[in-house]
Motif scaffolding. Structure first.
Motif, PDB file in Angstrom:
ATOM      1  N   LYS A   2      35.018  -0.468 -14.879  1.00 35.79           N
ATOM      2  CA  LYS A   2      34.298   0.726 -14.467  1.00 35.79           C
ATOM      3  C   LYS A   2      34.706   1.179 -13.068  1.00 35.79           C
ATOM      4  CE  LYS A   2      30.376  -0.803 -17.150  1.00 35.79           C
ATOM      5  NZ  LYS A   2      29.064  -1.356 -17.062  1.00 35.79           N
ATOM      6  N   GLY A   3      36.003   1.169 -12.780  1.00 37.89           N
ATOM      7  CA  GLY A   3      36.490   1.666 -11.499  1.00 37.89           C
ATOM      8  C   GLY A   3      36.264   0.707 -10.345  1.00 37.89           C
ATOM      9  N   LYS A   4      35.713  -0.434 -10.602  1.00 40.76           N
ATOM     10  CA  LYS A   4      35.465  -1.427  -9.557  1.00 40.76           C
ATOM     11  C   LYS A   4      36.476  -2.547  -9.715  1.00 40.76           C
ATOM     12  CE  LYS A   4      30.603  -0.426  -9.745  1.00 40.76           C
ATOM     13  NZ  LYS A   4      29.317  -0.873 -10.124  1.00 40.76           N
ATOM     14  N   TRP A   5      36.667  -3.310  -8.697  1.00 41.94           N
ATOM     15  CA  TRP A   5      37.609  -4.416  -8.816  1.00 41.94           C
ATOM     16  C   TRP A   5      36.960  -5.705  -8.367  1.00 41.94           C
ATOM     17  CZ3 TRP A   5      38.736  -6.872  -4.295  1.00 41.94           C
ATOM     18  CH2 TRP A   5      38.466  -6.172  -3.134  1.00 41.94           C
ATOM     19  N   LEU A   6      37.463  -6.745  -8.935  1.00 40.64           N
ATOM     20  CA  LEU A   6      36.966  -8.067  -8.615  1.00 40.64           C
ATOM     21  C   LEU A   6      38.167  -8.966  -8.407  1.00 40.64           C
ATOM     22  CD1 LEU A   6      34.477  -9.966  -8.490  1.00 40.64           C
ATOM     23  CD2 LEU A   6      34.780 -10.321 -10.907  1.00 40.64           C
ATOM     24  N   LEU A   7      38.246  -9.570  -7.282  1.00 35.97           N
ATOM     25  CA  LEU A   7      39.363 -10.457  -6.985  1.00 35.97           C
ATOM     26  C   LEU A   7      38.832 -11.860  -6.774  1.00 35.97           C
ATOM     27  CD1 LEU A   7      41.496  -8.558  -4.339  1.00 35.97           C
ATOM     28  CD2 LEU A   7      42.139  -9.137  -6.644  1.00 35.97           C
ATOM     29  N   LEU A  41      22.577  -7.716  -4.596  1.00 41.54           N
ATOM     30  CA  LEU A  41      23.997  -7.753  -4.949  1.00 41.54           C
ATOM     31  C   LEU A  41      24.310  -6.755  -6.063  1.00 41.54           C
ATOM     32  CD1 LEU A  41      24.655 -11.609  -5.111  1.00 41.54           C
ATOM     33  CD2 LEU A  41      25.373 -10.033  -3.319  1.00 41.54           C
ATOM     34  N   PRO A  42      25.514  -6.185  -6.059  1.00 44.35           N
ATOM     35  CA  PRO A  42      25.935  -5.398  -7.225  1.00 44.35           C
ATOM     36  C   PRO A  42      25.870  -6.277  -8.479  1.00 44.35           C
ATOM     37  CG  PRO A  42      27.460  -5.075  -5.407  1.00 44.35           C
ATOM     38  CD  PRO A  42      26.533  -6.196  -5.007  1.00 44.35           C
ATOM     39  N   VAL A  43      25.483  -5.686  -9.583  1.00 45.64           N
ATOM     40  CA  VAL A  43      25.252  -6.434 -10.824  1.00 45.64           C
ATOM     41  C   VAL A  43      26.477  -7.255 -11.238  1.00 45.64           C
ATOM     42  CG1 VAL A  43      24.738  -6.226 -13.284  1.00 45.64           C
ATOM     43  CG2 VAL A  43      23.505  -4.823 -11.636  1.00 45.64           C
ATOM     44  N   THR A  60      36.102 -11.934  -3.288  1.00 38.48           N
ATOM     45  CA  THR A  60      35.910 -10.651  -2.625  1.00 38.48           C
ATOM     46  C   THR A  60      35.661  -9.626  -3.716  1.00 38.48           C
ATOM     47  OG1 THR A  60      38.279 -10.158  -2.602  1.00 38.48           O
ATOM     48  CG2 THR A  60      37.363 -11.238  -0.647  1.00 38.48           C
ATOM     49  N   TYR A  61      34.832  -8.623  -3.377  1.00 39.71           N
ATOM     50  CA  TYR A  61      34.436  -7.626  -4.360  1.00 39.71           C
ATOM     51  C   TYR A  61      34.216  -6.305  -3.633  1.00 39.71           C
ATOM     52  CZ  TYR A  61      31.562  -5.385  -7.977  1.00 39.71           C
ATOM     53  OH  TYR A  61      31.052  -4.527  -8.912  1.00 39.71           O
ATOM     54  N   GLY A  62      34.878  -5.260  -4.073  1.00 36.34           N
ATOM     55  CA  GLY A  62      34.724  -3.939  -3.471  1.00 36.34           C
ATOM     56  C   GLY A  62      33.845  -3.053  -4.322  1.00 36.34           C
ATOM     57  N   GLU A 124      32.168  -3.115   5.929  1.00 31.87           N
ATOM     58  CA  GLU A 124      32.815  -1.873   5.532  1.00 31.87           C
ATOM     59  C   GLU A 124      34.067  -2.226   4.749  1.00 31.87           C
ATOM     60  OE1 GLU A 124      33.561   1.007   8.582  1.00 31.87           O
ATOM     61  OE2 GLU A 124      31.571   0.715   9.461  1.00 31.87           O
ATOM     62  N   TYR A 125      34.406  -1.397   3.755  1.00 27.62           N
ATOM     63  CA  TYR A 125      35.539  -1.693   2.893  1.00 27.62           C
ATOM     64  C   TYR A 125      36.845  -1.791   3.684  1.00 27.62           C
ATOM     65  CZ  TYR A 125      39.003  -1.709  -0.717  1.00 27.62           C
ATOM     66  OH  TYR A 125      40.048  -2.078  -1.493  1.00 27.62           O
ATOM     67  N   SER A 126      37.658  -2.752   3.317  1.00 26.80           N
ATOM     68  CA  SER A 126      39.012  -2.918   3.848  1.00 26.80           C
ATOM     69  C   SER A 126      39.878  -3.413   2.720  1.00 26.80           C
ATOM     70  CB  SER A 126      39.006  -3.948   4.989  1.00 26.80           C
ATOM     71  OG  SER A 126      40.344  -4.237   5.370  1.00 26.80           O
TER      72      SER A 126
END
Length: 133
Positions: A2-7, A41-43, A60-62, A124-126
């Motif tokens: 859904k346009g999100k990323w998980l590393l 936290l985001p779901v 890490t999660y953006g 903040e996002y990086s």
């Protein structure tokens, strides 16, 4: 997703280890962060932590302009553990997060039950890689 990323940070660090670029660990600046309660936290991140928490993890999660940096210490047999953030800073090419697991204080009543200490920082996002120390 859904346009999100998980590393999984371990994979990111492995990939960084294969590159020619070396991580510069000279601090440029401290990074302001917020420690996030599990209820905020985001779901998707919460679900991943729930699956991973029995073993040590680094994630890490953006999401929506923020970067969540999570570190878990795996299963512990008692209550009373806490996590101290020693540093969170930026270098020219990475973000570094240093934490320390603190054992149960001798003055606290310790319960004989499984716990899964972890901490999540929101910054903040990086797009820089995160180094966990």
């Amino acid at each position: 997703m859904k346009g999100k990323w998980l590393l999984i940070a371990g994979c990111a660090l492995l990939l960084c280890g294969c590159s020619v670029q070396k991580n510069d660990m000279e601090k440029i600046r401290d990074i302001e962060f917020t420690v996030i309660d599990e209820h905020k936290l985001p779901v998707e991140l919460k679900e991943y932590i729930e699956e991973a928490k029995k073993e040590p993890f680094e994630i890490t999660y953006g999401d929506e302009g923020y970067l969540y940096i999570a570190k878990g210490y795996g299963k512990k047999d008692t209550s009373g553990y806490s996590i101290e953030v020693e540093e969170c800073f930026e270098t020219s090419n990475v973000i570094c997060m240093r934490t320390n697991l603190l054992g149960p204080p001798k003055t606290e009543k310790i319960l004989e039950e499984e716990t899964f200490p972890y901490i999540v920082l929101k910054i903040e996002y990086s797009d820089k890689s995160v180094v966990f120390e």
